[in-house]
Motif scaffolding. Structure first.
Motif, PDB file in Angstrom:
ATOM      1  N   LEU A  17       0.857  -1.173   0.000  1.00 40.77           N
ATOM      2  CA  LEU A  17       0.000   0.000   0.000  1.00 40.77           C
ATOM      3  C   LEU A  17       0.895   1.225   0.000  1.00 40.77           C
ATOM      4  CD1 LEU A  17      -2.763  -0.902   2.609  1.00 40.77           C
ATOM      5  CD2 LEU A  17      -2.933  -0.897   0.131  1.00 40.77           C
ATOM      6  N   ALA A  18       0.514   2.248  -0.760  1.00 41.15           N
ATOM      7  CA  ALA A  18       1.310   3.481  -0.797  1.00 41.15           C
ATOM      8  C   ALA A  18       1.380   4.073   0.588  1.00 41.15           C
ATOM      9  CB  ALA A  18       0.667   4.463  -1.762  1.00 41.15           C
ATOM     10  N   ASN A  19       2.584   4.561   0.908  1.00 43.28           N
ATOM     11  CA  ASN A  19       2.794   5.057   2.262  1.00 43.28           C
ATOM     12  C   ASN A  19       2.310   6.492   2.422  1.00 43.28           C
ATOM     13  OD1 ASN A  19       3.626   5.273   4.843  1.00 43.28           O
ATOM     14  ND2 ASN A  19       5.815   5.079   4.432  1.00 43.28           N
ATOM     15  N   ILE A  20       0.977   6.678   2.348  1.00 41.93           N
ATOM     16  CA  ILE A  20       0.452   8.026   2.588  1.00 41.93           C
ATOM     17  C   ILE A  20      -0.289   7.991   3.907  1.00 41.93           C
ATOM     18  CG2 ILE A  20       0.261   8.596   0.139  1.00 41.93           C
ATOM     19  CD1 ILE A  20      -2.730   7.999   0.339  1.00 41.93           C
ATOM     20  N   GLY A  21      -0.290   9.089   4.634  1.00 43.08           N
ATOM     21  CA  GLY A  21      -0.941   9.118   5.936  1.00 43.08           C
ATOM     22  C   GLY A  21      -2.444   8.996   5.777  1.00 43.08           C
ATOM     23  N   GLN A  22      -3.089   8.594   6.862  1.00 41.53           N
ATOM     24  CA  GLN A  22      -4.538   8.418   6.807  1.00 41.53           C
ATOM     25  C   GLN A  22      -5.252   9.711   6.392  1.00 41.53           C
ATOM     26  OE1 GLN A  22      -5.834   5.935   9.996  1.00 41.53           O
ATOM     27  NE2 GLN A  22      -7.977   6.417   9.711  1.00 41.53           N
ATOM     28  N   GLU A  23      -4.700  10.850   6.805  1.00 41.44           N
ATOM     29  CA  GLU A  23      -5.346  12.125   6.475  1.00 41.44           C
ATOM     30  C   GLU A  23      -5.313  12.402   4.977  1.00 41.44           C
ATOM     31  OE1 GLU A  23      -2.616  11.167   8.955  1.00 41.44           O
ATOM     32  OE2 GLU A  23      -1.817  12.733   7.641  1.00 41.44           O
ATOM     33  N   SER A  24      -4.246  11.934   4.279  1.00 40.83           N
ATOM     34  CA  SER A  24      -4.147  12.204   2.840  1.00 40.83           C
ATOM     35  C   SER A  24      -4.950  11.238   1.996  1.00 40.83           C
ATOM     36  CB  SER A  24      -2.694  12.137   2.362  1.00 40.83           C
ATOM     37  OG  SER A  24      -1.832  12.448   3.397  1.00 40.83           O
ATOM     38  N   MET A  25      -5.469  10.171   2.637  1.00 41.12           N
ATOM     39  CA  MET A  25      -6.211   9.178   1.858  1.00 41.12           C
ATOM     40  C   MET A  25      -7.527   9.741   1.375  1.00 41.12           C
ATOM     41  SD  MET A  25      -5.918   5.637   3.930  1.00 41.12           S
ATOM     42  CE  MET A  25      -4.354   5.180   4.637  1.00 41.12           C
ATOM     43  N   LEU A  26      -7.936   9.281   0.197  1.00 41.77           N
ATOM     44  CA  LEU A  26      -9.272   9.623  -0.290  1.00 41.77           C
ATOM     45  C   LEU A  26     -10.285   8.951   0.635  1.00 41.77           C
ATOM     46  CD1 LEU A  26      -8.799   9.239  -4.113  1.00 41.77           C
ATOM     47  CD2 LEU A  26      -9.480  11.316  -2.911  1.00 41.77           C
ATOM     48  N   LYS A  27     -11.418   9.610   0.835  1.00 37.57           N
ATOM     49  CA  LYS A  27     -12.426   9.056   1.727  1.00 37.57           C
ATOM     50  C   LYS A  27     -13.675   8.657   0.966  1.00 37.57           C
ATOM     51  CE  LYS A  27     -10.181  10.658   5.508  1.00 37.57           C
ATOM     52  NZ  LYS A  27      -8.839  10.417   4.971  1.00 37.57           N
ATOM     53  N   MET A  28     -14.289   7.551   1.396  1.00 36.18           N
ATOM     54  CA  MET A  28     -15.577   7.113   0.868  1.00 36.18           C
ATOM     55  C   MET A  28     -16.516   7.037   2.075  1.00 36.18           C
ATOM     56  SD  MET A  28     -17.654   5.943  -1.485  1.00 36.18           S
ATOM     57  CE  MET A  28     -16.792   5.329  -2.924  1.00 36.18           C
ATOM     58  N   HIS A  29     -17.468   7.987   2.137  1.00 34.57           N
ATOM     59  CA  HIS A  29     -18.408   7.998   3.250  1.00 34.57           C
ATOM     60  C   HIS A  29     -19.626   7.177   2.896  1.00 34.57           C
ATOM     61  CE1 HIS A  29     -16.344  11.140   5.593  1.00 34.57           C
ATOM     62  NE2 HIS A  29     -15.986  11.608   4.403  1.00 34.57           N
ATOM     63  N   GLU A  41       2.400  -1.164  -6.442  1.00 38.73           N
ATOM     64  CA  GLU A  41       1.978  -0.364  -5.300  1.00 38.73           C
ATOM     65  C   GLU A  41       0.550   0.120  -5.524  1.00 38.73           C
ATOM     66  OE1 GLU A  41       4.629   2.626  -3.099  1.00 38.73           O
ATOM     67  OE2 GLU A  41       3.091   3.868  -4.047  1.00 38.73           O
ATOM     68  N   VAL A  42      -0.281   0.012  -4.506  1.00 34.79           N
ATOM     69  CA  VAL A  42      -1.696   0.392  -4.592  1.00 34.79           C
ATOM     70  C   VAL A  42      -1.957   1.491  -3.572  1.00 34.79           C
ATOM     71  CG1 VAL A  42      -4.077  -0.443  -4.403  1.00 34.79           C
ATOM     72  CG2 VAL A  42      -2.263  -1.990  -5.171  1.00 34.79           C
ATOM     73  N   GLU A  43      -2.700   2.523  -3.977  1.00 43.92           N
ATOM     74  CA  GLU A  43      -3.005   3.587  -3.020  1.00 43.92           C
ATOM     75  C   GLU A  43      -4.296   3.283  -2.273  1.00 43.92           C
ATOM     76  OE1 GLU A  43      -2.526   7.728  -4.311  1.00 43.92           O
ATOM     77  OE2 GLU A  43      -4.442   8.110  -3.317  1.00 43.92           O
ATOM     78  N   PRO A  44      -4.249   3.312  -0.931  1.00 45.69           N
ATOM     79  CA  PRO A  44      -5.436   2.948  -0.143  1.00 45.69           C
ATOM     80  C   PRO A  44      -6.462   4.084  -0.054  1.00 45.69           C
ATOM     81  CG  PRO A  44      -3.605   3.483   1.308  1.00 45.69           C
ATOM     82  CD  PRO A  44      -3.082   3.611  -0.087  1.00 45.69           C
ATOM     83  N   SER A  71     -14.748   2.582  10.582  1.00 45.30           N
ATOM     84  CA  SER A  71     -14.069   2.779   9.300  1.00 45.30           C
ATOM     85  C   SER A  71     -13.017   1.716   9.082  1.00 45.30           C
ATOM     86  CB  SER A  71     -13.404   4.158   9.276  1.00 45.30           C
ATOM     87  OG  SER A  71     -12.236   4.145  10.062  1.00 45.30           O
ATOM     88  N   TYR A  72     -12.627   1.530   7.841  1.00 39.86           N
ATOM     89  CA  TYR A  72     -11.500   0.645   7.553  1.00 39.86           C
ATOM     90  C   TYR A  72     -10.764   1.163   6.327  1.00 39.86           C
ATOM     91  CZ  TYR A  72     -15.217  -1.465   4.644  1.00 39.86           C
ATOM     92  OH  TYR A  72     -16.269  -1.681   3.791  1.00 39.86           O
ATOM     93  N   ILE A  73      -9.523   0.697   6.205  1.00 38.38           N
ATOM     94  CA  ILE A  73      -8.704   1.082   5.062  1.00 38.38           C
ATOM     95  C   ILE A  73      -8.808  -0.049   4.050  1.00 38.38           C
ATOM     96  CG2 ILE A  73      -6.404   1.808   4.314  1.00 38.38           C
ATOM     97  CD1 ILE A  73      -7.294   3.529   6.571  1.00 38.38           C
ATOM     98  N   SER A  74      -9.072   0.307   2.808  1.00 39.54           N
ATOM     99  CA  SER A  74      -9.112  -0.733   1.791  1.00 39.54           C
ATOM    100  C   SER A  74      -8.165  -0.341   0.671  1.00 39.54           C
ATOM    101  CB  SER A  74     -10.548  -0.920   1.302  1.00 39.54           C
ATOM    102  OG  SER A  74     -10.794  -0.243   0.100  1.00 39.54           O
TER     103      SER A  74
END
Lengths: 398, 570
Positions: free
Chosen positions: B99-111, B285-288, B298-301
């Motif tokens: 998974l790409a090493n981006i912080g949780q805050e930078s991740m795209l969100k799906m509400h 590499e996949v971006e979460p 919530s969960y990271i996918s």
């Protein structure tokens, strides 16, 4: 002169009685000159150690003038272990003995081997599960693979319909089966397979006439607590049929549920042992051969097979074994070949047959341990001492 | 069994060499797939149009139709086949997906809005960054979606895949369920706007899409995904929006999978990203993306974690029937994308720690029941060796025994209930081992103290992830009953169980082992009870049994009790 009051009392009463004296107002006067004191004579005789008649002894005893004493006498002489110094007997060998080195001189007090030793303190495994373990080993030694049976909740589809058990069959009655209130129906079923099962029930196919009734999806959807582990076998065979076919030998030993009346030998839940072989060209001869092998490992080599009926096997055979102790033939299990109406809709190739057999775990265990009430073996009413006393299970060891 | 059509020359290019038909046949046989048919693109088209067969001309692309096992979703496209065969031939190592090493805050969100639970509850997402498509890759990408839809997605009823050009949309995204007239967008391949209800009518004459309408058409709400400007990404499982359609120029791909089966959704998403991350700028590499529910969960996918299992060498050998040295077995496992590391198992036997990559979703367990059973047997022995006597208790019990008598409340979300019990004792299936164990103590009141008993058995719980709606969980429970409560002894037994299952005692918050936290359960005495937290999850509890509960079961002496879910240790 003056007398002690106790002595005076004794003497006075008798003296008056014998009319030796007279009690006056201020003094006591003599009545006779000479006294024949028989009592005194007797007492003197006893004191001297002379013999006195039993009558007299009784009379004196009654007046509490004499009391009998038991005088024990021992004759002592030197025994074989006589020693001038006193020796102490040990009850145990201790660290001190070893350190001091005086263990060489000590003598041990004799141990009473007629009594039992101190009971051990450990835990132990359950008798029924010990038998289960042994039977598992037998299956594994025979090359069988275990089926995943960890689901008590099953749908009527897998428990009954797939096995070609018709929807109006009495076993599907609520009298015999625990149907569920929650979750009441299954969430999903493999739709194309459901179609084929429906067809075979209604109109047959694969050389069969079917049952000729209207098969209802709602019936198949009903959830229940599985009534036999054959429900799991159905799932396994169906999964096998979805890939490229390979012969398999499966077994399972797990819990099943029956909503029947309970009695001394029946509970609402018990354990079923099931074995099955799936391969091309299997015959009844193979089934008999496997049964003879399996049961001989359980210690039963004298078998008889009786033709029987089972909704999902044809032919079916009841298995009997000769019990030497009871001197009679006892039914020990059921067996058969799964019907084409069950196998073909799954997609198994036409030349593939499945031979299977089953028996309960509790029954042989009760016979083995001489238990006549199943509640003494299984459940919360079991006496913990029974569990502790139960020996190792030797099934499969000979 | 599913068949995958791949261009022969493209496949050979990916494999790095050409093969004669015989050679390729042989390779397939060794691997476990089958070359079913050799044809050409034009011949396929002619067949579809029911035209006469013509002899294939030299410049027609040769198509190989390869049959693959039904549970190998990773072989449903050329990329997957080529990769598997290259690893099998030892040309490539097993890829490590990350998974790409981006912080949780930078991740795209799906509400996710709660109304979706009425029609299609689950969604998982991922991003592929820096992708380069050409026509062949693009077609392969679309084809894989189709094949997955056909197979594991069960014609989109279980899972539906939507892929989008991320540069045409903007997060955060929302997954909602709205009344059809409220949804309005231009669907893929169309030019005008449609309301969702109009769309249902429109597609009734579409040969391809009409088969999927039934999945949602009778629902009062339709699932829909929006981006932050209320652009419709897709109307699952029917169609995606034209706005976010992928083209050959697309550089960043947003993938969403909506589903009624979360497990399958994860398998599908993993298959999509593992197969095509090979074309990303940062290969494999996949971006979460973070998926957030209304209730805060919530969960990271995607979840690309390796699935690890321990397998005994002798078990492998006896199953195959051929005696192989350990390194040979390891080599064979590696060839099949199962990373095998030599290890020495507990009983000093040789074994392997096998890491199953996310591409091998077909590997469930090395035969579930064998492992679970052996594990259970070993645990039972350890408990018996600690001085506890095994008991075997009933699954069925009364509603009271399972709840009220244990001071527990029924939240209606756990117990499996019988519809036709003859008496109260057959009302429910136990959701914990406690009532049986306490009944056992109650019936052995006069047994010399202390009484130390245990059971390893299944409890039954409602479970929406299973086809029947319920499942078994294996639990271990033990009780000490004596003149004193034995609290520290039961605590010691908990430690012992963790010791023999190889779980270290760590400080609170540490997810690498277990720790104990004070708890507040009604069946135990307040202040004398605790939860057992293992790898961040609660796996059990222990404590002094509440005097009220003791009274309910007719037990005159103090007891301490423990219960754990042992499947958590597998």
């Amino acid at each position: 002169g003056k007398f002690e009051p106790s002595i005076y009392k004794i003497g006075c009463t008798q003296a008056i009685k014998n009319k030796w004296i007279e009690m006056g107002k201020s003094a006591v006067s003599r009545k006779v000159q000479h006294v024949d004191d028989r009592v005194r004579d007797l007492l003197v005789q006893i004191q001297k150690g002379e013999e006195v008649s039993a009558q007299d002894i009784d009379a004196l005893k009654r007046r509490k003038l004499i009391s009998s004493q038991i005088w024990k006498g021992f004759s002592v002489k030197k025994g074989p272990n006589y020693t001038p110094k006193r020796k102490k007997m040990a009850t145990d060998l201790t660290r001190e003995h070893l350190q001091r080195g005086d263990w060489k001189e000590i003598e041990f007090k004799e141990y009473n081997f007629l009594a039992k030793g101190q009971p051990t303190d450990g835990g132990c495994l359950h008798p029924l599960l010990k038998v289960k373990r042994q039977i598992q080993l037998i299956f594994l030694q025979m090359g069988f693979e275990e089926m995943a049976t960890n689901n008590f909740v099953e749908s009527s589809f897998w428990n009954f319909d797939v096995l070609f058990q018709p929807q109006q069959h009495p076993a599907r009655d609520s009298h015999d089966t625990f149907f569920l209130k929650e979750p009441s129906t299954t969430r999903s079923l493999p739709e194309d397979y459901v179609e084929r099962v429906k067809q075979v029930h209604e109109s047959g196919g694969y050389g069969s006439r079917g049952y000729g009734y209207e098969w209802k999806r709602e019936e198949a959807n009903k959830n229940l607590l599985r009534t036999h582990t054959t429900a799991v076998s159905s799932r396994m065979l169906y999964a096998l049929a979805q890939g490229k076919f390979a012969p398999k030998k499966y077994y399972s030993i797990d819990r099943v549920f029956r909503n029947e009346a309970v009695d001394r030998t029946h509970l609402a839940e018990f354990h079923q042992i099931e074995g099955l072989i799936c391969d091309r060209g299997l015959t009844l001869g193979h089934l008999i051969g496997v049964l003879e092998d399996f049961f001989s490992r359980l210690g039963m080599s004298k078998l008889k097979f009786k033709p029987a009926y089972n909704p999902y096997t044809e032919p079916s055979m009841e298995i009997f074994s000769y019990h030497e102790g009871l001197q009679k033939w006892v039914e020990i299990g059921n067996s058969g070949m799964f019907r084409p109406e069950m196998l073909r809709p799954m997609g198994l190739p036409e030349d593939v047959q499945v031979i299977a057999w089953g028996l309960s775990l509790e029954r042989p265990t009760m016979i083995l341990y001489g238990i006549d009430n199943i509640r003494d073996l299984f459940g919360h009413k079991v006496d913990l001492s029974l569990i502790k006393r139960n020996p190792i299970c030797r099934i499969g060891l000979n | 069994m599913p068949t995958v059509s791949v261009g022969r020359d493209r496949l050979f290019k990916a494999l790095g060499r050409t093969y004669t038909e015989e050679e390729f046949d042989d390779l397939c046989f060794k691997f476990g797939i089958e070359l079913d048919d050799v044809t050409t693109e034009k011949a396929i088209l002619r067949k579809e149009k029911h035209l006469d067969e013509e002899k294939p001309s030299e410049d027609e692309e040769v198509i190989y139709k390869i049959e693959v096992p039904a549970n190998r979703y990773d072989l449903l496209c050329l990329e997957g086949l080529a990769q598997a065969l290259r690893i099998f031939e030892g040309l490539d190592p097993i890829p490590t997906y990350s998974l790409a090493n981006i912080g949780q805050e930078s991740m795209l969100k799906m509400h996710v809005k709660s109304e979706t639970s009425k029609i299609r509850p689950y969604v998982v997402c991922a991003v592929l960054r820096g992708v380069t498509f050409d026509e062949a890759r693009y077609n392969s990408f679309i084809d894989l979606q189709d094949r997955l839809h056909q197979n594991i997605c069960r014609r989109r009823t279980l899972v539906a895949i939507g892929t989008h050009d991320l540069d045409t949309i903007e997060g955060p995204f929302t997954y909602e369920a709205l009344p059809p007239p409220e949804i309005n967008f231009i669907p893929l391949k169309q030019t005008k706007n449609f309301r969702a209800d109009e769309l249902m009518q429109f597609y009734k004459s579409d040969m391809k899409l009409k088969k999927f309408l039934h999945i949602i058409e009778n629902s009062p709400v339709f699932p829909v995904i929006y981006d932050r400007s209320r652009t419709v990404l897709s109307l699952p499982p029917i169609i995606t929006g034209a706005h976010s359609a992928i083209s050959l120029k697309t550089k960043n791909v947003f993938i969403e999978c909506t589903a009624t089966d979360l497990t399958k959704a994860n398998i599908v998403l993993n298959t999509m990203v593992t197969m095509f991350s090979v074309y990303c700028e940062r290969k494999f590499e996949v971006e979460p993306v973070e998926v957030i529910y209304d209730d805060g969960k919530s969960y990271i996918s995607p979840d690309l974690s390796l699935y690890q299992m321990m397998v005994n060498l002798s078990y492998i050998i006896s199953t195959i029937g051929v005696s192989l040295p350990a390194h040979e077995v390891a080599r064979s496992l590696n060839k099949m994308q199962l990373h095998a590391k030599h290890s020495v198992l507990e009983n000093n036997e040789t074994g392997f720690t096998i890491s199953v990559p996310p591409t091998r979703s077909d590997i469930l367990h090395p035969i579930d029941p064998q492992i679970l059973n052996q594990f259970t047997d070993l645990i039972k022995e350890e408990i018996a060796m600690a001085g506890y006597t095994e008991v075997l208790l009933f699954i069925l019990c009364s509603y009271n025994e399972n709840f009220t008598m244990l001071n527990r409340k029924d939240d209606k979300s756990t117990a499996v209930i019988n519809g036709n019990p003859r008496t109260a004792e057959f009302e429910v299936s136990r959701t914990s081992l406690m009532n049986g164990i306490l009944k056992s103590i109650g019936h052995n009141k006069d047994h010399p103290k202390p009484i130390k008993i245990f059971e390893v058995g299944d409890v039954v719980l409602l479970d929406e992830t299973k086809d029947v709606g319920a499942s078994n969980r294996p639990h271990l429970a033990a009780v000490y009953c004596g003149v004193t409560s034995g609290f520290e002894l039961i605590h010691g037994l908990v430690d012992r169980v963790m010791e023999v299952t190889g779980n270290p005692f760590v400080s609170p918050g540490d997810k690498t082992g277990y720790y104990i936290l004070s708890s507040n359960e009604p069946e135990f005495l307040p202040g004398r009870q605790a939860s057992i937290i293992y790898k961040g999850k609660q796996v059990g509890t222990f404590g002094i049994v509440h005097p009220q509960v003791l009274d309910n079961f007719g037990i005159p002496d103090p007891c301490s009790y423990m219960e754990v879910d042992i499947e958590s240790f597998l």
